[in-house]
Design a protein around this motif. Structure first.
Motif, PDB file in Angstrom:
ATOM      1  N   MET A   1      53.236 -17.828 -11.482  1.00 44.81           N
ATOM      2  CA  MET A   1      51.801 -17.999 -11.265  1.00 44.81           C
ATOM      3  C   MET A   1      51.128 -18.652 -12.480  1.00 44.81           C
ATOM      4  N   LYS A   2      51.654 -18.375 -13.669  1.00 46.66           N
ATOM      5  CA  LYS A   2      51.057 -18.928 -14.884  1.00 46.66           C
ATOM      6  C   LYS A   2      51.082 -20.446 -14.855  1.00 46.66           C
ATOM      7  N   GLU A   3      52.191 -21.023 -14.389  1.00 47.20           N
ATOM      8  CA  GLU A   3      52.301 -22.473 -14.338  1.00 47.20           C
ATOM      9  C   GLU A   3      51.309 -23.056 -13.330  1.00 47.20           C
ATOM     10  N   ARG A   4      51.076 -22.346 -12.248  1.00 47.59           N
ATOM     11  CA  ARG A   4      50.149 -22.845 -11.234  1.00 47.59           C
ATOM     12  C   ARG A   4      48.723 -22.863 -11.775  1.00 47.59           C
ATOM     13  N   ILE A   5      48.359 -21.818 -12.491  1.00 44.99           N
ATOM     14  CA  ILE A   5      47.024 -21.781 -13.084  1.00 44.99           C
ATOM     15  C   ILE A   5      46.883 -22.879 -14.134  1.00 44.99           C
ATOM     16  N   SER A   6      47.932 -23.101 -14.911  1.00 43.59           N
ATOM     17  CA  SER A   6      47.887 -24.148 -15.939  1.00 43.59           C
ATOM     18  C   SER A   6      47.709 -25.522 -15.300  1.00 43.59           C
ATOM     19  N   SER A   7      48.411 -25.773 -14.200  1.00 42.06           N
ATOM     20  CA  SER A   7      48.276 -27.059 -13.508  1.00 42.06           C
ATOM     21  C   SER A   7      46.866 -27.234 -12.970  1.00 42.06           C
ATOM     22  N   LEU A   8      46.307 -26.157 -12.428  1.00 43.88           N
ATOM     23  CA  LEU A   8      44.948 -26.232 -11.909  1.00 43.88           C
ATOM     24  C   LEU A   8      43.955 -26.510 -13.026  1.00 43.88           C
TER      25      LEU A   8
END
Length: 586
Positions: free
Chosen positions: A1-8
């Motif tokens: 989930m951390k990577e998804r938030i970073s991409s957003l």
């Protein structure tokens, strides 16, 4: 989930935005969404049916209501997300405090004009953008492609042409030239269509336009309209792909178009403005007529509940014999109930994912057992099963709380169960004048708990559709609900509960049909007919806590259940039912 938030966050920086709001819903702003639109779950891990996430450059929060407090805590990472109660900490308030005056992006297909206004009124600069999640959601499922099929008159009770004339007359009398229907349930009801775009709700996801002359446009992929459905719709209904909506709306220049700003995506408000149409704010005119089931739908509901009651009794008899052995799990019990329903004539699907919670899991109001959480159902504990079925003539929803045995339940649990049952009975027995609303009746179901300083953190009941959504407006038993008067033909759930976190949960639910009361006097009165047919667990009832009227009701209800269902059960099941439905003083 951390990577998804970073991409957003990287996408937001590139667009000069301070944050982004991601609601749970899709473009139809409904409770249930297909997997292809489950952006909130993809971003946060939270799979509840109500919620919203806000991502800022250095903070993020996810919001839901009291039904999902424990689920929100278990499914989201506290290192990434601040978890908030959406009523106690409204998202616009959180943003106003956390990022005053910020530029916040939002997907205009996923938020209504009213919702956007709340954030704007909080001093935020709201910026419509293409959803920034979609470009990096690489494994996004394909959108549903099930066909839209006719809902036969034998079940609908009124032809689609008659419904179109009826609703067209309503919008005409209100001075509108057309209404844009953004709830797929409205299109399903108006055009007598059903579909398979959602797992538990038999609808085709589509918008619709109804003109004052009763002609209509259905905005849906033409590939989802087989010849049988095209013939059913006839020449007065035009099929237009959703990506061609703008061209159709352009024909409404100068016309007054009714649209509900609370339930329609703001993108459609913008499209009507671009087309030169005059948008007139107004409720969806199909909501109230859809809730007032006609005589054919009422008869269908009774028939569906009778079949569903047979399946429930077969399950309950099996559970009573098997639970004390300690060999069951939450998933295996739910699977057995699904098998019992699947063996029932005309069963189409479950009306929602069952809530099968043993012990402490029963205290999680919308608990969903999965491979990771599935736990054994132990002897001598409380088990809660909330489930329902979809049949072409009706939708069911029932909750029973059971004691697994073999020993007798503790006095405390019997006290809590009986208080919940007393509240359930008080609502089911109510007679009330025409014009009474759901919030006025909600307290009846809570009073026995209030007497002991107890309560529950959800509404007492919701409307139910006719082979449509198990959750249907506009009426509900809830202290904060919109005060819509109850009317004959409406079907609502009666489901008070009590929840002891970390220990057990109790909820007792039947569906009620609003009918005329035989009271002679100057005013017209209404009452409820109980549709659901299944016994309550007698081992959990303390008769001393029930007044004579409540005792008479439960005995009469159980006698009715036995008389109605026993002839269709096998001898062992019928024998179990006779014991389960015996008078409480017997």
């Amino acid at each position: 989930m951390k990577e998804r938030i970073s991409s957003l966050r990287a996408a937001l920086r590139a667009q000069g935005l301070d944050g982004f709001i991601q609601p749970r819903n899709d473009e139809f702003l409904g409770e249930y969404v297909p997997d292809s639109a489950a952006r909130l779950a993809w971003l946060t891990g939270f799979t509840g049916s109500a919620g919203l996430a806000i991502v800022l450059a250095d903070k993020a929060a996810v919001f839901s209501d009291g039904r999902y407090t424990l689920q929100l805590a278990s499914q989201t990472d506290p290192a990434l997300w601040e978890r908030c109660h959406i009523t106690e900490t409204p998202p616009e308030t959180w943003l106003k405090t956390t990022a005053p005056g910020a530029r916040i992006g939002y997907d205009p297909w996923l938020m209504s004009a009213n919702t956007v206004a709340k954030f704007s009124d909080a001093g935020l600069v709201m910026v419509p953008v293409a959803n920034p999640i979609d470009p990096f959601w690489n494994d996004r499922p394909a959108p549903p492609a099930a066909a839209a099929m006719p809902h036969p008159l034998d079940y609908a009770g009124e032809s689609a042409s008659a419904k179109r004339l009826r609703i067209a007359d309503i919008i005409g009398r209100d001075g509108a030239d057309a209404v844009l229907l953004t709830d797929p349930h409205a299109a399903a009801w108006l055009l007598n269509l059903r579909g398979g775009d959602l797992p538990h709700t038999p609808i085709a996801l589509a918008f619709a336009l109804l003109r004052r002359d009763s002609s209509a446009v259905l905005f849906i992929d033409p590939a989802k309209i087989p010849p049988e459905t095209a013939s059913h719709l006839g020449h007065s209904v035009t099929i237009v792909p959703r990506d061609a909506m703008a061209e159709t709306l352009a024909t409404l220049r100068g016309k007054r178009v009714r649209l509900d700003p609370a339930t329609a995506p703001i993108r459609l408000t913008q499209m009507l403005g671009d087309a030169g149409a005059i948008t007139v704010s107004g409720d969806d005119p199909c909501v109230l007529p859809r809730a007032m089931k006609n005589p054919v739908e009422q008869a269908g509901a009774r028939a569906a509940h009778r079949r569903d009651g047979i399946a429930m009794c077969r399950f309950l008899a099996w559970f009573a014999a098997t639970a004390p052995t300690g060999t069951l799990t939450e998933l295996s019990a739910a699977a057995r109930l699904r098998e019992c329903r699947a063996a029932t004539p005309d069963f189409r699907a479950e009306s929602f994912n069952p809530i099968s919670g043993a012990g402490e899991h029963g205290a999680i109001i919308h608990y969903a057992a999965d491979a990771a959480s599935n736990r054994p159902i132990h002897p001598d504990e409380v088990y809660l099963i909330d489930s329902g079925g979809q049949y072409p003539d009706g939708t069911t929803d029932i909750t029973r709380t059971l004691w697994t045995g073999p020993d007798a339940p503790p006095a405390l649990i019997r006290d809590r169960f009986t208080r919940v049952l007393a509240g359930h009975i008080a609502l089911a027995r109510a007679q009330f004048p025409l014009g009474t609303t759901g919030p006025q009746l909600d307290a009846l179901a809570r009073a026995p708990l209030w007497e002991a300083g107890l309560d529950f953190d959800h509404g007492t009941g919701h409307g139910v559709g006719s082979y449509l959504s198990v959750h249907e407006g506009p009426v509900s038993f809830h202290k904060l609900a919109k005060p819509v008067p109850l009317a004959p033909g409406m079907i609502l759930s009666d489901e008070p509960g009590y929840y002891e976190p970390g220990a057990f949960g109790i909820r007792l639910e039947n569906l009620l049909l609003v009918t005329e009361a035989a009271i002679t006097g100057p005013r017209r009165f209404l009452k409820f007919e109980t549709l659901t047919l299944a016994p309550f667990d007698r081992t959990l009832i303390d008769p001393a806590l029930l007044d004579p009227a409540a005792l008479a009701w439960i005995d009469a209800y159980h006698a009715h259940v036995h008389q109605t269902l026993a002839p269709d059960l096998q001898p062992p099941e019928a024998a179990w039912l006779a014991t389960a439905c015996a008078p409480l003083d017997g």
